[in-house]
Design a protein around this motif. Structure first.
Motif, short mmCIF file in Angstrom:
data_model
loop_
_atom_site.label_atom_id
_atom_site.label_comp_id
_atom_site.label_asym_id
_atom_site.label_seq_id
_atom_site.Cartn_x
_atom_site.Cartn_y
_atom_site.Cartn_z
N PRO A 83 0.83 -1.22 0.00
CA PRO A 83 0.00 0.00 0.00
C PRO A 83 0.86 1.26 0.00
O PRO A 83 1.97 1.26 0.54
N LEU A 84 0.33 2.30 -0.62
CA LEU A 84 1.06 3.57 -0.66
C LEU A 84 1.07 4.22 0.71
O LEU A 84 0.14 4.06 1.51
N ASP A 85 2.11 4.99 0.95
CA ASP A 85 2.22 5.76 2.19
C ASP A 85 1.05 6.73 2.29
O ASP A 85 0.70 7.40 1.31
N GLN A 86 0.45 6.82 3.47
CA GLN A 86 -0.73 7.68 3.66
C GLN A 86 -0.39 9.15 3.43
O GLN A 86 -1.24 9.93 2.99
N ARG A 87 0.84 9.54 3.69
CA ARG A 87 1.22 10.95 3.45
C ARG A 87 1.25 11.24 1.96
O ARG A 87 0.87 12.32 1.53
N LEU A 88 1.69 10.26 1.16
CA LEU A 88 1.69 10.44 -0.28
C LEU A 88 0.26 10.55 -0.80
O LEU A 88 -0.04 11.39 -1.64
N ILE A 89 -0.63 9.71 -0.28
CA ILE A 89 -2.03 9.76 -0.70
C ILE A 89 -2.64 11.12 -0.36
O ILE A 89 -3.37 11.70 -1.15
N ALA A 90 -2.30 11.63 0.83
CA ALA A 90 -2.81 12.96 1.22
C ALA A 90 -2.29 14.04 0.28
O ALA A 90 -3.02 14.95 -0.10
N ASP A 91 -1.01 13.93 -0.11
CA ASP A 91 -0.44 14.90 -1.05
C ASP A 91 -1.14 14.82 -2.41
O ASP A 91 -1.43 15.86 -3.03
N LEU A 92 -1.42 13.60 -2.87
CA LEU A 92 -2.11 13.43 -4.15
C LEU A 92 -3.52 13.99 -4.09
O LEU A 92 -3.99 14.61 -5.06
N ARG A 93 -4.19 13.77 -2.98
CA ARG A 93 -5.55 14.30 -2.84
C ARG A 93 -5.52 15.84 -2.89
O ARG A 93 -6.42 16.46 -3.45
N GLU A 94 -4.49 16.43 -2.33
CA GLU A 94 -4.34 17.88 -2.38
C GLU A 94 -4.07 18.35 -3.80
O GLU A 94 -4.56 19.41 -4.23
N GLU A 95 -3.29 17.56 -4.56
CA GLU A 95 -2.98 17.91 -5.95
C GLU A 95 -4.20 17.79 -6.85
O GLU A 95 -4.34 18.53 -7.83
N LEU A 96 -5.08 16.86 -6.53
CA LEU A 96 -6.24 16.59 -7.38
C LEU A 96 -7.53 17.04 -6.71
O LEU A 96 -8.48 16.28 -6.55
#
Length: 340
Positions: A83-96
């Motif tokens: 699974p992807l790191d939750q911090r990366l997912i949060a960053d992606l959600r902010e980008e999109l």
């Protein structure tokens, strides 16, 4: 079917080859696999795998590398997705964050390229599937009219149509109001189906105008957005083969074959992986394409993907493609809700 030792050795070989890009020798496999096997036993197992077409022996080395069939077996039976790191997912959600579809699609392709270091590609939604918010006719000269379509995503599309005769402003307002009232929130595809039942109730000239409005071609849009093609110049497998790179870049510009492949991907659920010749596209013979669909309020409208060499870290790229598709789905759906 492979026994447990063969599966462990094949998994070790694929992952070692992906990480290092060099054929893997039997002695290295013996140590890296964690199995208590002699190099001779490993060589025998590798010979069996080679007969099955899962590995090959490059002529320049005594070691072995996976074939396309070996990668396929690895992906279907052996891979362990982290699974992807939750911090990366949060960053992606902010980008999109919810935004205009064109901006989101462009950003998603850039994200895919940045995170994987390969080419990121996002198929644009088909315009016939976009839902409409407002429809209006504007008179031009003679019987020519400008049809203005405003989608729920906020895009304004114009198309020229010809009326059966010169229509008065009040008649055009009547036609505009009828279409907007009865069909706002529907796609052009849905409008064509539903309107067929209504046309018999209208005056002939108005019904002819409606038919013309729904069959005139929409202005063409780029079928997909590609980011990071130049990153492929840094991939070892391609850097030494400029002819292959030229074929790949030509494929990106030509669009037809790649678009057909992306449309094919929308017919299946989940993440799809095309390895080499599985794509049916000659230019992708030495590449892998990983795709996932994205949707708007439950309607699949396109697919996203990453194009890179067959030697890619699938366990890392697959979840990146998957989560980007899901976040793009969420952002587009949220944006359309605010425009409705």
């Amino acid at each position: 079917m492979l026994d447990e030792r063969s599966r462990i050795l094949l998994k070790t070989l694929v992952e070692r080859y992906i990480a290092e890009g060099q054929p893997v020798g039997s002695r290295t496999l013996s140590r890296a696999s964690g199995l208590t096997l002699s190099p001779a036993t490993v060589r025998n197992i590798m010979s069996d795998l080679e007969e099955l077409g899962l590995v090959m022996s490059p002529h320049t080395s005594a070691g072995r590398a996976p074939t396309a069939a070996g990668y396929r077996f690895y992906l279907d039976k052996l891979i362990a997705i982290q699974p992807l790191d939750q911090r990366l997912i949060a960053d992606l959600r902010e980008e999109l964050k919810p935004d205009q579809p064109q901006q989101l699609i462009r950003r998603a392709s850039q994200i895919l390229s940045e995170l994987t270091q390969f080419a990121g590609i996002v198929m644009a939604p088909k315009r016939d599937t976009e839902r409409l918010r407002h429809i209006e006719f504007v008179p031009l000269s003679g019987n020519r009219l400008l049809l203005i379509l405003v989608t729920q995503s906020g895009e304004v599309l114009n198309r020229l149509v010809s009326a059966p005769r010169a229509l008065s402003p009040s008649e055009l307002v009547e036609a505009s109001n009828f279409l907007t009232t009865h069909f706002a929130g529907k796609s052009l595809e849905e409008m064509r189906e539903a309107l067929a039942q209504e046309l018999s109730r209208m005056r002939e000239d108005i019904s002819d105008l409606m038919r013309a409005a729904l069959t005139a071609p929409l202005p063409e849009a780029d079928p997909y957005v590609v980011s990071g093609e130049n990153r492929l110049l840094e991939v070892g497998e391609f850097a030494s083969n400029m002819e292959r790179l030229r074929e790949l870049f030509s494929l990106f510009e030509q669009r037809t074959a790649l678009m057909r492949l992306l449309e094919q991907a929308t017919q299946a659920n989940g993440v799809q992986i095309f390895i080499g010749s599985e794509s049916g596209v000659a230019e992708l013979e030495e590449c892998s394409l990983i795709t996932a669909n994205y949707s708007v309020h439950g309607r699949i409208v396109g697919s996203i993907g990453v194009i890179g060499p067959t030697r890619m870290a699938y366990d890392r790229v697959i979840p990146i493609v998957d989560i980007t598709a899901k976040l793009l789905t969420h952002a587009l759906s949220q944006y359309e809700s605010t425009q409705g």
